[in-house]
Design a protein around this motif. Structure first.
Motif, PDB file in Angstrom:
ATOM      1  N   MET A   1      34.613  25.600  36.360  1.00 38.14           N
ATOM      2  CA  MET A   1      34.933  26.166  37.647  1.00 38.14           C
ATOM      3  C   MET A   1      34.463  27.803  37.326  1.00 38.14           C
ATOM      4  N   THR A   2      34.251  28.409  38.268  1.00 40.45           N
ATOM      5  CA  THR A   2      33.905  29.991  38.226  1.00 40.45           C
ATOM      6  C   THR A   2      35.249  30.714  37.801  1.00 40.45           C
ATOM      7  N   GLU A   3      34.980  31.759  36.944  1.00 37.59           N
ATOM      8  CA  GLU A   3      36.163  32.399  36.480  1.00 37.59           C
ATOM      9  C   GLU A   3      36.485  33.417  37.691  1.00 37.59           C
ATOM     10  N   THR A   4      37.848  33.682  37.781  1.00 36.35           N
ATOM     11  CA  THR A   4      38.477  34.750  38.359  1.00 36.35           C
ATOM     12  C   THR A   4      39.077  35.645  37.418  1.00 36.35           C
ATOM     13  N   ARG A   5      38.699  37.006  37.565  1.00 37.23           N
ATOM     14  CA  ARG A   5      39.126  37.981  36.718  1.00 37.23           C
ATOM     15  C   ARG A   5      39.993  39.144  37.657  1.00 37.23           C
ATOM     16  N   VAL A   6      41.011  39.437  37.315  1.00 39.47           N
ATOM     17  CA  VAL A   6      41.771  40.274  37.947  1.00 39.47           C
ATOM     18  C   VAL A   6      42.023  41.511  37.039  1.00 39.47           C
ATOM     19  N   PHE A   7      41.241  42.984  37.662  1.00 41.35           N
ATOM     20  CA  PHE A   7      41.539  43.967  36.709  1.00 41.35           C
ATOM     21  C   PHE A   7      42.930  44.725  37.250  1.00 41.35           C
ATOM     22  N   LYS A   8      43.521  45.235  36.435  1.00 45.02           N
ATOM     23  CA  LYS A   8      44.516  45.903  36.703  1.00 45.02           C
ATOM     24  C   LYS A   8      44.472  47.421  36.483  1.00 45.02           C
ATOM     25  N   ALA A   9      44.882  48.404  37.120  1.00 43.76           N
ATOM     26  CA  ALA A   9      44.576  49.740  37.113  1.00 43.76           C
ATOM     27  C   ALA A   9      45.942  50.554  37.292  1.00 43.76           C
ATOM     28  N   ARG A  10      45.930  51.794  36.971  1.00 45.13           N
ATOM     29  CA  ARG A  10      46.940  52.782  37.033  1.00 45.13           C
ATOM     30  C   ARG A  10      47.127  52.924  38.718  1.00 45.13           C
ATOM     31  N   LYS A  11      45.801  53.096  39.463  1.00 41.27           N
ATOM     32  CA  LYS A  11      45.815  53.270  40.752  1.00 41.27           C
ATOM     33  C   LYS A  11      44.449  52.944  41.362  1.00 41.27           C
ATOM     34  N   ILE A  12      44.348  52.341  42.499  1.00 45.50           N
ATOM     35  CA  ILE A  12      42.865  51.858  42.977  1.00 45.50           C
ATOM     36  C   ILE A  12      42.749  52.510  44.212  1.00 45.50           C
ATOM     37  N   ALA A  34      39.847  39.711  45.906  1.00 50.68           N
ATOM     38  CA  ALA A  34      40.958  40.142  46.915  1.00 50.68           C
ATOM     39  C   ALA A  34      41.563  41.433  46.008  1.00 50.68           C
ATOM     40  N   VAL A  35      42.395  41.935  47.011  1.00 52.76           N
ATOM     41  CA  VAL A  35      42.819  43.301  46.630  1.00 52.76           C
ATOM     42  C   VAL A  35      44.432  43.486  46.804  1.00 52.76           C
ATOM     43  N   GLY A  36      44.904  44.078  45.929  1.00 53.57           N
ATOM     44  CA  GLY A  36      46.501  44.132  46.120  1.00 53.57           C
ATOM     45  C   GLY A  36      47.277  44.364  45.074  1.00 53.57           C
ATOM     46  N   ASP A  37      48.411  43.363  44.576  1.00 56.89           N
ATOM     47  CA  ASP A  37      49.072  43.493  43.573  1.00 56.89           C
ATOM     48  C   ASP A  37      48.717  42.445  42.381  1.00 56.89           C
ATOM     49  N   GLY A  38      49.586  42.262  41.427  1.00 58.61           N
ATOM     50  CA  GLY A  38      49.331  41.183  40.444  1.00 58.61           C
ATOM     51  C   GLY A  38      48.879  39.887  40.840  1.00 58.61           C
ATOM     52  N   ASP A  39      49.507  39.368  41.833  1.00 58.96           N
ATOM     53  CA  ASP A  39      49.339  38.280  42.395  1.00 58.96           C
ATOM     54  C   ASP A  39      48.385  37.907  43.768  1.00 58.96           C
ATOM     55  N   ALA A  42      46.277  34.836  43.571  1.00 57.92           N
ATOM     56  CA  ALA A  42      46.971  33.651  43.329  1.00 57.92           C
ATOM     57  C   ALA A  42      46.641  32.681  44.167  1.00 57.92           C
ATOM     58  N   PRO A  43      46.343  32.970  45.740  1.00 57.00           N
ATOM     59  CA  PRO A  43      45.792  31.793  46.680  1.00 57.00           C
ATOM     60  C   PRO A  43      44.319  31.316  46.138  1.00 57.00           C
ATOM     61  N   TRP A  44      43.716  31.775  45.059  1.00 55.52           N
ATOM     62  CA  TRP A  44      42.348  31.235  44.868  1.00 55.52           C
ATOM     63  C   TRP A  44      42.409  30.448  43.661  1.00 55.52           C
ATOM     64  N   GLY A  45      43.686  30.254  43.187  1.00 55.04           N
ATOM     65  CA  GLY A  45      43.700  29.570  41.792  1.00 55.04           C
ATOM     66  C   GLY A  45      44.025  30.168  40.767  1.00 55.04           C
ATOM     67  N   ASP A  46      43.583  29.662  39.421  1.00 55.90           N
ATOM     68  CA  ASP A  46      43.830  30.099  38.270  1.00 55.90           C
ATOM     69  C   ASP A  46      42.972  31.494  38.037  1.00 55.90           C
ATOM     70  N   PHE A  47      43.418  32.336  37.268  1.00 58.23           N
ATOM     71  CA  PHE A  47      42.702  33.749  37.147  1.00 58.23           C
ATOM     72  C   PHE A  47      43.029  34.380  35.655  1.00 58.23           C
ATOM     73  N   THR A  48      42.353  35.115  35.122  1.00 55.74           N
ATOM     74  CA  THR A  48      42.502  35.912  34.021  1.00 55.74           C
ATOM     75  C   THR A  48      42.930  37.325  34.441  1.00 55.74           C
ATOM     76  N   MET A  49      43.965  37.742  33.618  1.00 51.29           N
ATOM     77  CA  MET A  49      44.238  39.121  34.002  1.00 51.29           C
ATOM     78  C   MET A  49      43.463  39.973  32.785  1.00 51.29           C
ATOM     79  N   ASP A  50      42.752  41.128  33.233  1.00 48.25           N
ATOM     80  CA  ASP A  50      42.081  42.004  32.417  1.00 48.25           C
ATOM     81  C   ASP A  50      42.804  43.324  32.504  1.00 48.25           C
ATOM     82  N   ASN A  51      43.384  43.918  31.335  1.00 46.05           N
ATOM     83  CA  ASN A  51      44.124  45.121  31.191  1.00 46.05           C
ATOM     84  C   ASN A  51      43.454  46.206  30.519  1.00 46.05           C
ATOM     85  N   ARG A  52      41.971  46.004  30.508  1.00 49.04           N
ATOM     86  CA  ARG A  52      41.191  47.049  29.680  1.00 49.04           C
ATOM     87  C   ARG A  52      41.484  48.282  30.523  1.00 49.04           C
TER      88      ARG A  52
END
Length: 539
Positions: A1-12, A34-39, A42-52
């Motif tokens: 399955m293609t990986e989904t990575r979610v980047f967290k930022a102080r502000k986007i 997708a763009v928004g909050d930490g979830d 979610a509608p697209w299945g599993d994802f990896t949270m990236d806090n770098r």
């Protein structure tokens, strides 16, 4: 399955009016999912949270709509400019403020080589002494050619040996070979027709400077340092071997930049169009081909730009046409007829007027809604010219950096305070409905879109004078012009320029929020790196 990575930022900062800010952005297959909050993913299945990037501010990858690939390669030669600069490896170079200091630095360079001596970045408009001439450069060497390319890249000065190599003497009739009271060449050469014979004999080839592995890799480095993910190369010959090299290098997974070269419109119009259309077929995501660049006039601070009445305040001759008006009309009609986008260099208002007349004639003969031809620099355009551009659907990419780098000199020495106060009139361009961007023209001025934005917001000169306060724009407008605005001029706004689902996952990574405050500190916002196609690049 293609990986989904979610980047967290102080502000986007998204530059998307439907969702101006967010805290997370999800990326899959190099695009924004997708763009928004930490979830948001979610509608697209599993994802990896990236806090770098969790402590950073993210905005769309910055887009430089007018620059040149030689921006990195020029550093193999000796920098002798007035302003402090930083090279692609981060080394600081102090500016040169006297002819003697320039001669000394060139001598240092000459001591490291037994061949030619070549400096770049100099601008005599900042010196009160005698204008640079062959006598100065003869002090560097009397047995080797010495040349200094001015910061505008439209003029240069050479020593006696270089003049002799090119066969320039009192009988030379070529326009641009400046002569002194005694009738002999002073060493100053204006525009490419006069410069090329010396450059060729000194084996200084702008094509080679741009189309080398080192130049292309350096371009990626300086882009990443400036937060840029898409950048132009606005004048290139683009030979087959050049394309092969660029495809190979930009095709590497870790190359951090999308390059948009423009073919130099040199030669018969039909030949230029044929080549541009053939190049378009070789485009990839990271190498967008098919546009052309047309040179009309020269440089205002070099007095080679074509300006309307009352001309230059010092009474200098009215500039040089790099492309004669009849040729401008012929090239413009052919590109319009064949569906080839044009980027047209116009510094002086006469050049802008002639170009708009040519574009209007071409549009009447060969209608093409949405052509998005672009006038580049647009420094002396007034409200009437911008209104005409808007009526024709012609975009304008404005050289905002000039306000700080040369504003004082333009007010005092070239076009006078009245016209200087409306130079680079970004407010007027926006108010008249022009599709607008702003740029640096690197290496003429350093690459740094946040600094370019600061110039358009504040319009300060080097002495702190506000040059035409009525032409200032807001911070939010400036940030759009260095992202989505520039993307529009490149016909790439469907792919880049804002952070919204479906677009390329290209981001600038910043240390602070550029929207805080009134824009006075915009140029000081730290750039930490970029994300290109979802891959993080932190130099």
């Amino acid at each position: 399955m293609t990986e989904t990575r979610v980047f967290k930022a102080r502000k986007i900062l998204t530059i998307d009016p439907l969702r101006p800010t967010a805290s997370h952005v999800a990326v899959r297959e190099g695009r924004i999912l997708a763009v928004g909050d930490g979830d948001c993913a979610a509608p697209w299945g599993d994802f990896t949270m990236d806090n770098r990037l969790a402590d950073t501010v993210i905005m769309p990858g910055l887009v430089e709509g007018h620059a040149h690939l030689m921006a990195g390669a020029m550093w193999q030669f000796t920098y002798v400019g007035y302003h402090d600069r930083t090279d692609p490896d981060g080394r600081a170079w102090a500016g040169i403020d006297t002819a003697d200091a320039m001669i000394a630095r060139l001598r240092d360079g000459a001591a490291q080589s037994n061949e030619k001596v070549f400096g770049w970045g100099f601008d005599p408009i900042f010196l009160s002494s005698e204008r640079l001439n062959k006598t100065h450069l003869d002090q560097v060497s009397t047995d080797r050619p010495v040349a200094v390319l001015f910061s505008n890249f439209h003029l240069m000065c050479v020593n006696s040996v270089a003049l002799e190599m090119a066969g320039y003497d009192a009988d030379t009739p070529l326009e641009g070979v400046v002569k002194g009271p005694d009738g002999t060449p002073t060493g100053e050469l204006q525009e490419m027709a006069a410069m090329f014979p010396v450059l060729r004999r000194m084996e200084i080839d702008f094509r080679t400077l741009s189309q080398s592995e080192d130049a292309i890799q350096s371009y990626g480095k300086i882009a990443t340092r400036a937060g840029v993910t898409t950048m132009t190369d606005l004048y290139s010959m683009l030979e087959d071997e050049d394309i092969a090299l660029m495809l190979r290098l930009t095709g590497a997974d870790d190359y951090p930049l999308r390059i948009v070269p423009a073919l130099g419109a040199s030669g018969a119009p039909a030949h230029v169009a044929d080549k541009a259309l053939a190049l378009r077929e070789q485009s990839t995501d990271k190498l967008r081909l098919g546009a052309v660049k047309l040179m009309t006039d020269g440089s205002i601070q070099g007095w080679t730009a074509r300006v309307r009445w009352p001309g230059y305040v010092g009474g200098q001759p009215n500039g040089i046409w790099n492309t004669a008006p009849a040729e401008i009309f012929a090239l413009t009609e052919e590109m319009q007829r064949r569906g080839v986008q044009m980027h047209i260099h116009v510094n002086g208002d006469e050049a802008a007027e002639v170009s708009l007349e040519a574009l209007e004639a071409a549009a009447r003969a060969h209608p093409w809604p949405g052509a998005r031809h672009v006038l580049q620099h647009c420094q002396m355009m007034d409200r009437a010219l911008f209104s005409r551009a808007a009526e024709l659907g012609v975009a304008c990419n404005i050289f905002a950096n000039h306000l700080w780098y040369f504003g004082d000199q333009h007010a005092a020495l070239t076009i006078g305070p009245d016209r200087a106060s409306r130079m680079d009139a970004t407010r007027t361009a926006l108010d008249t409905g022009v599709m607008t961007a702003i740029h640096s023209d690197a290496p003429v001025t350093p690459l740094g879109p946040l600094f370019t934005a600061w110039c358009a917001v504040n319009r300060e000169t080097m002495t702190g004078q506000v040059l035409g306060p009525e032409e200032r724009i807001s911070v939010s407008e400036a940030l759009e012009l260095i992202t989505l605005g520039a993307a529009r001029t490149l016909r790439l706004d469907h792919d880049i320029g804002s952070i919204e689902p479906g677009k390329r996952a290209d981001f600038a990574v910043l240390g602070d929020d550029p929207t805080i405050g009134d824009g006075a500190s915009l140029k000081d916002v730290p750039v930490l790196g970029t994300v290109f196609g979802g891959r993080v690049h932190l130099p």
